[in-house]
Design a protein around this motif. Structure first.
Motif, PDB file in Angstrom:
ATOM      1  N   ASP A  57       0.941  -1.124  -0.041  1.00 40.07           N
ATOM      2  CA  ASP A  57      -0.093  -0.056   0.039  1.00 40.07           C
ATOM      3  C   ASP A  57       0.971   1.316  -0.045  1.00 40.07           C
ATOM      4  OD1 ASP A  57      -2.021  -1.579   0.216  1.00 40.07           O
ATOM      5  OD2 ASP A  57      -2.927  -0.981   1.975  1.00 40.07           O
ATOM      6  N   ARG A  58       1.727   1.130   0.800  1.00 35.95           N
ATOM      7  CA  ARG A  58       2.895   2.239   1.107  1.00 35.95           C
ATOM      8  C   ARG A  58       3.650   2.569  -0.039  1.00 35.95           C
ATOM      9  NH1 ARG A  58       3.189   6.848   3.136  1.00 35.95           N
ATOM     10  NH2 ARG A  58       2.452   5.857   4.900  1.00 35.95           N
TER      11      ARG A  58
ATOM     12  N   LEU B 195       2.218   2.190  -3.190  1.00 29.92           N
ATOM     13  CA  LEU B 195       1.289   2.551  -4.319  1.00 29.92           C
ATOM     14  C   LEU B 195       1.010   4.089  -3.970  1.00 29.92           C
ATOM     15  CD1 LEU B 195      -1.154  -0.289  -4.327  1.00 29.92           C
ATOM     16  CD2 LEU B 195       0.214   0.550  -6.359  1.00 29.92           C
ATOM     17  N   VAL B 196       1.296   4.403  -2.745  1.00 28.94           N
ATOM     18  CA  VAL B 196       1.255   6.073  -2.509  1.00 28.94           C
ATOM     19  C   VAL B 196       2.378   6.940  -2.769  1.00 28.94           C
ATOM     20  CG1 VAL B 196      -0.759   5.767  -0.973  1.00 28.94           C
ATOM     21  CG2 VAL B 196       1.625   6.190  -0.088  1.00 28.94           C
ATOM     22  N   ARG B 197       3.437   6.255  -3.458  1.00 29.60           N
ATOM     23  CA  ARG B 197       4.628   7.060  -3.775  1.00 29.60           C
ATOM     24  C   ARG B 197       4.685   6.913  -5.226  1.00 29.60           C
ATOM     25  NH1 ARG B 197       8.395   3.967   0.646  1.00 29.60           N
ATOM     26  NH2 ARG B 197       7.796   5.472   2.049  1.00 29.60           N
ATOM     27  N   PRO B 198       5.019   8.143  -5.995  1.00 28.33           N
ATOM     28  CA  PRO B 198       4.719   8.509  -7.333  1.00 28.33           C
ATOM     29  C   PRO B 198       5.893   7.829  -8.109  1.00 28.33           C
ATOM     30  CG  PRO B 198       5.821  10.418  -6.254  1.00 28.33           C
ATOM     31  CD  PRO B 198       5.497   9.256  -5.158  1.00 28.33           C
TER      32      PRO B 198
ATOM     33  N   THR C 235       5.767   0.642  -9.771  1.00 30.04           N
ATOM     34  CA  THR C 235       5.913  -0.417  -8.766  1.00 30.04           C
ATOM     35  C   THR C 235       6.995  -1.350  -8.801  1.00 30.04           C
ATOM     36  OG1 THR C 235       4.432  -1.881 -10.010  1.00 30.04           O
ATOM     37  CG2 THR C 235       3.619  -0.539  -8.208  1.00 30.04           C
TER      38      THR C 235
END
Lengths: 325, 260
Positions: free
Chosen positions: B92-93, B95-98, B101
């Motif tokens: 999840d973490r 995914l919130v970084r630009p 993946t």
């Protein structure tokens, strides 16, 4: 700034009863049941607001935060934040938000906090000049000075939470999602965290959405609360309006010079009585508090008066009960 | 790329924090394949040769496969241990970084201690090469390098596939070890010693055969294989990773819509 409309999300959850036989059976043919995490959730939030997002465990708070931060795709509904659809424009969108999950760290445990910050700087491609500016501000306001050189795993929970919040603000986001930021913190750390949230909201116009179980967080921070239960929005609005709607009684405590017998009043019940102090519960729908006080002061020689309204927790519990969540 | 190096820097610092464990792991990783190699040595001691392959020829095959494996396991550790990242919601973490993946998962872990394994297999390679007479030319040097590259990509592809499985289930992940460890174990011998179905599996499904058979024959100057084609076959390994990346991408989209 944030517009959420008709969000629905259903999860499949494996169900099984207890017992060994049942465990074996569900291994071969698992039974699933559907859990409606969100049903038709809509709201909109303007720039610069602080919104408290509350509800009991499992109400759908985290699911909503996950949808809004691009981690989950809803089954139905729309969500537009700063013109982006979070899950579709993930990479472009998440540059503009900061997310703190209170129960999970985003820092690298074995290296000094500073190293984590520098890696985040590179992940978010923050310009060196801007990085220095944010870091200086964060270090000063969150009082990070000495702990920046300590490895994260050696920090206390309060110190760690301050670093977590700093970490999610290094790239100067416009929106900050805080999922239980004060969980497990001592009173001092809670106050520090709250003050800081207030400060960045005021100074930098950061829109803040926070979930919490601590009603003091809500009372000191949020002008607006959105309450969710069983995946549905139960209340959206001002904290004072909520109070007006649900606060039906107030307690009035008066100190006076000696009086020998308890004094009965209309529309107020006597909660406790002694020679020099009495406490009344006033039904404010029937009679104003000031009216009660003036009657008391006419009949007694008052030395002190205190009026208390119900704590917000009790209002929330009433609301939950009303909606049977 | 620069970001990846920064990730490595922080991981290296982290792993050095536990000095004793770091040193012991590295030494351990040196000895694990050494034991496997020793068993090959004793096998040949007894039988002299297998299906026309001499000890040093098999050692060459062994070392190339193990070098590729060691390198890919170093880099792909994030994918290898990806189930942890899903279970503790670390994904999840990410995914919130630009960022992409894949870069982030690669950067989530790196096994520096696996370098022990690499050192061991490099030593075997050198020993084998000193004892086989190969007429070296530019093609053959390129072939050797391509075999390593192809191998790295194939093993990496398997690791990515295994990680993608975590998006669908977090149970039964041991299954994927059949492909990673199993492929490594089988492909450390030249494929011609196996039965047909094993050969076919490792040619058409997991194409490790293309890195260890045709180019190996060419290196040793056996068989009717064309120089250029033999030299280029290992590069098919690079193609293998493409469908794996698509499976990964599909997995991520599945994760997004299923939640955890």
């Amino acid at each position: 700034m944030i517009k959420v409309e008709g969000l629905s999300k259903t999860f499949k959850v494996a169900r099984r009863s207890s017992g060994f036989g049942e465990a074996v059976r569900s291994f071969f043919s698992p039974k699933f049941s559907e859990v409606h995490a969100l049903r038709d959730v809509s709201f909109s939030i303007d720039e610069g607001e602080i919104v408290g997002y509350i509800g009991p465990n499992g109400a759908g708070k985290s699911t909503t935060i996950k949808v809004m931060s691009g981690i989950l795709v809803p089954d139905k509904g729309e969500c537009s934040i700063m013109g982006y659809v979070p899950w579709r424009d993930r990479v472009k969108y998440v540059k503009n938000i900061g997310v703190v999950f209170g129960q999970r760290s985003q820092l690298w445990a074995d290296v000094p906090v500073m190293d984590s910050f520098e890696l985040l700087r590179d992940i978010y491609k923050v310009q060196p000049a801007n990085y220095k500016k944010s870091l200086d501000l964060l270090t000063e306001t969150l009082n990070l000075g000495e702990i920046l050189t300590t490895p994260t795993r050696q920090l206390s929970l309060g110190q760690r939470m301050r670093c977590e919040i700093a970490a999610s603000l290094i790239h100067d986001p416009k929106i900050l999602f805080l999922d239980e930021p004060t969980i497990g913190l001592d009173a001092m750390s809670k106050i520090a965290v709250r003050n800081f949230i207030k400060m960045i909201n005021k100074e930098k116009k950061v829109t803040v959405i926070l979930t919490t179980h601590d009603m003091n967080d809500i009372e000191t921070l949020a002008n607006r609360i959105i309450m969710i239960g069983k995946g549905q929005i139960l209340y959206d609005g001002n904290l004072n309006n909520l109070r007006e709607k649900f606060v039906t009684h107030k307690t009035v405590t008066v100190d006076y010079n000696e009086n020998t017998s308890p004094l009965e009043l209309d529309s107020a019940s006597l909660l406790s009585w002694s020679k020099d102090r009495a406490t009344y519960v006033v039904d404010i729908k029937k009679r104003g508090v000031s009216d009660i006080i003036s009657e008391l002061s006419a009949k007694l020689e008052l030395t002190d008066v205190a009026v208390d309204s119900e704590p917000i927790e009790e209002i929330i519990i009433k609301l939950y009960k009303e909606h049977q969540v | 790329m620069k970001l990846y190096l920064r990730y490595l820097e922080i991981l290296f610092k982290s792993q050095l924090q536990y000095r004793a464990s770091f040193i012991l792991m590295t030494i351990g990783q040196f000895f694990v394949p050494l034991v496997m190699f020793a068993s090959i040595y004793f096998l040949f001691e007894k039988f002299g040769q297998i299906e026309g392959w001499s000890f040093f020829e098999v050692a060459l095959c062994f070392s190339i496969v193990h070098m590729s494996f060691a390198i890919s396991v170093c880099f792909m550790r994030g994918f290898d241990s990806f189930s942890k990242l899903v279970v503790n919601a670390g994904f999840d973490r990410l995914l919130v970084r630009p960022r992409n993946t894949i870069v982030q998962v690669l950067g989530s872990n790196f096994e520096f201690t696996r370098l022990g394994r690499l050192i061991q297999s490099t030593m075997v390679l050198i020993w084998a090469l000193l004892n086989i007479s190969i007429e070296w030319n530019a093609f053959k040097v390129a072939t050797l390098i391509f075999m390593l590259i192809g191998g790295i990509f194939i093993f990496s592809g398997i690791f990515i596939l295994g990680a993608s499985l975590c998006f669908f289930t977090v149970q039964g992940l041991e299954l994927i070890n059949i492909f990673t460890d199993g492929s490594r174990e089988i492909s450390q011998y030249p494929l011609s010693i196996y039965k047909d179905w094993v050969k076919n599996f490792f040619t058409f499904i997991v194409p490790l055969g293309i890195i260890n058979y045709i180019p190996l024959m060419y290196l040793l100057g056996r068989g009717p294989y064309n120089d250029i084609l033999s030299m280029l076959t290992p590069l098919i390994g690079i193609v293998f990773i493409i469908p794996c990346l698509y499976v990964w991408k599909f997995g991520v989209s599945k994760y997004l819509s299923a939640g955890s």
